[in-house]
Design an enzyme around this catalytic site. Structure first.
Site, PDB file in Angstrom:
ATOM      1  N   SER A   8      36.001  41.939  41.209  1.00 44.18           N
ATOM      2  CA  SER A   8      37.179  42.122  42.050  1.00 44.18           C
ATOM      3  C   SER A   8      37.254  41.192  43.250  1.00 44.18           C
ATOM      4  CB  SER A   8      37.277  43.570  42.511  1.00 44.18           C
ATOM      5  OG  SER A   8      36.047  44.038  42.983  1.00 44.18           O
ATOM      6  N   HIS A  41      40.529  44.657  36.615  1.00 41.66           N
ATOM      7  CA  HIS A  41      41.269  43.426  36.939  1.00 41.66           C
ATOM      8  C   HIS A  41      41.585  42.596  35.703  1.00 41.66           C
ATOM      9  CE1 HIS A  41      40.967  43.942  41.258  1.00 41.66           C
ATOM     10  NE2 HIS A  41      39.741  44.388  41.029  1.00 41.66           N
ATOM     11  N   LYS A  44      46.570  48.279  38.807  1.00 42.35           N
ATOM     12  CA  LYS A  44      46.648  46.848  39.153  1.00 42.35           C
ATOM     13  C   LYS A  44      47.737  46.173  38.319  1.00 42.35           C
ATOM     14  CE  LYS A  44      42.391  47.287  41.405  1.00 42.35           C
ATOM     15  NZ  LYS A  44      41.038  47.809  41.233  1.00 42.35           N
TER      16      LYS A  44
END
Ligand SMILES: *Cc1c(COP(=O)(O)O)cnc(C)c1O
Length: 413
Positions: A193, A221, A253
């Site tokens: 991250s 991610h 995300k």
């Protein structure tokens, strides 16, 4: 006479205040900034920070889906049909039809037998690891794993070992030392991250199989961004979806929503339903959140335009930074994810550069220890499909000016 608020002169509060002051002196104090949509914004990346109109380079909304009309419509429809709350945990109050469809869709998305939805990525990791690990077990973690994975390992009481970032040779040496009979898990972020890099998941799967360990991969991610067929993440891209026991990921995300999931063999999913306290003792997500997640999972599989736009922005930023003579601030191996670390090193300089960028109209968050190792404070540039060419050019110009004005040198880290 009772005062209305708790007195701040309590000696224990004075001690906490002193600790905050010490933190502030070393440039480590954090505060929440007010960020709201900019008036008349034509993209979701145009925001106001502390009242100033800026372009957002601090958002994990990598595909721009958090403001997508299709997700909003799905969410509003579910809100109308099912209300604002789930009214209880799923084992007590029951499982709604939407989450059932979502979980079967996720299982297909991740090519797994089954999937289970959790209320957030943080909660999922803690709940999964606490449920699966006992003090007799061994768990092996990359040193830069997300805090939620660390907390889950720590609180499980399992014997854990942290190997150097991406150092599979050191991981193997540790695996060799562990008792053959012990239950072993290897736990890693897919895309890290704060660095935007990732391990060779095929080599990691080989290693896991050689030592009869199971792999848990956190695709927070990567979900929606990697994989040619379904865009399900890095496991798909490496062709190891069938070799990773648990693929965890979030809706928070690139999928533009909230919540998290884990996909894997039915046995492990059943174990989690029976043992994970974060699942058992927490109210299920609101149906509107499930509906947005379901729409996002369908969209990323059906429509590649957002993903292509993101990757062309990543390549464009690389080119622009090189042309501006700023490549030395970015570790080699970057530009393979939506996260571009611009490593300054020193905490105070990092904050000063972040402030200079904000002045110039760009919101790029400075990341300091303990989120990253000491001496590697950085700007974390988060790219999105919603950024424009003008946004990217403006950011690089502002970075060049900020670096020059502050005489910041690239950090060897
Ligand atoms: C963001 C993140 C999480 C936490 O997910 P939330 O949904 O924000 O709670 C977990 N793991 C990684 C690697 C993350 O980056």
């Amino acid at each position: 006479m009772q005062s209305e608020v708790f007195s701040s002169s309590h000696p224990t509060l004075a001690a906490y205040r002193h600790e905050l002051e010490v933190q502030a002196e070393t440039g480590r104090l954090r505060r929440c900034r007010l960020v709201s949509p900019a008036p008349g914004a034509s993209s979701s990346m145009q925001v106001q920070v502390d009242g100033r109109a800026v372009v957002n380079f601090s958002s994990n909304d990598y595909l721009g889906l958090a403001h997508d009309a299709r997700l909003q419509a799905a969410s509003v429809e579910a809100l109308g049909q099912y209300g604002t709350g789930s009214a209880g945990s799923r084992l007590i109050t029951g499982t709604g039809p939407l989450v059932q469809v979502l979980e079967s869709t996720l299982a297909g998305f991740k090519q797994a037998e089954a999937a289970l939805v959790f209320n957030s990525g943080y909660q999922a990791n803690v709940a999964i690891l606490q449920a699966l690990l006992t003090p007799e077990d061994r768990v092996f973690c990359d040193k830069l794993n997300h805090a939620s994975l660390m907390d889950g390992c720590l609180w499980s009481g399992a014997r854990w070992s942290r190997y150097r970032h991406l150092d599979l040779a050191q991981l193997e040496a540790r695996l060799q030392k562990a008792p053959v009979a012990a239950r072993k898990w290897i736990v890693t972020d897919s895309v890290f991250s704060m660095d935007g890099d990732y391990p060779d998941l095929r080599a990691l799967a080989d290693l896991a199989e050689s030592y009869q360990a199971l792999l848990l991969v956190d695709e927070a991610h990567a979900t929606g961004l990697y994989g040619d067929t379904r865009s399900s993440g890095l496991c798909e891209q490496y062709g190891v979806s069938g070799r990773v026991a648990l693929q965890m990921g979030t809706f928070s995300k690139a999928l533009g929503g909230f919540g998290a999931y884990v996909a894997g063999p039915r046995t492990l999913i059943d174990t989690l339903v029976n043992r994970s306290r974060g699942f058992i003792y927490s109210t299920a997500l609101p149906p509107g959140v499930w509906a947005a997640a379901l729409e996002a999972v369908r969209l990323v599989q059906a429509d590649c335009t957002m993903k292509s736009r993101l990757w062309s922005n990543v390549r464009r930023l690389e080119t622009l930074l090189r042309a501006a003579g700023l490549s030395a601030f970015v570790p080699s191996g970057a530009f393979r994810s939506a996260i571009v670390p611009f490593v300054v090193g020193d905490n105070v300089n990092t904050l000063a550069l972040s402030d200079a960028l904000l002045e110039a109209g760009y919101f790029v968050q400075g990341i300091r220890p303990p989120t990253v190792p000491p001496g590697t404070a950085r700007l974390r540039i988060a790219l999105s499909a919603a950024h424009t060419e003008t946004d990217l050019q403006g950011l690089v110009t502002a970075l060049r000016q900020g670096v020059d004005a502050l005489s910041v040198e690239p950090s060897p880290a």
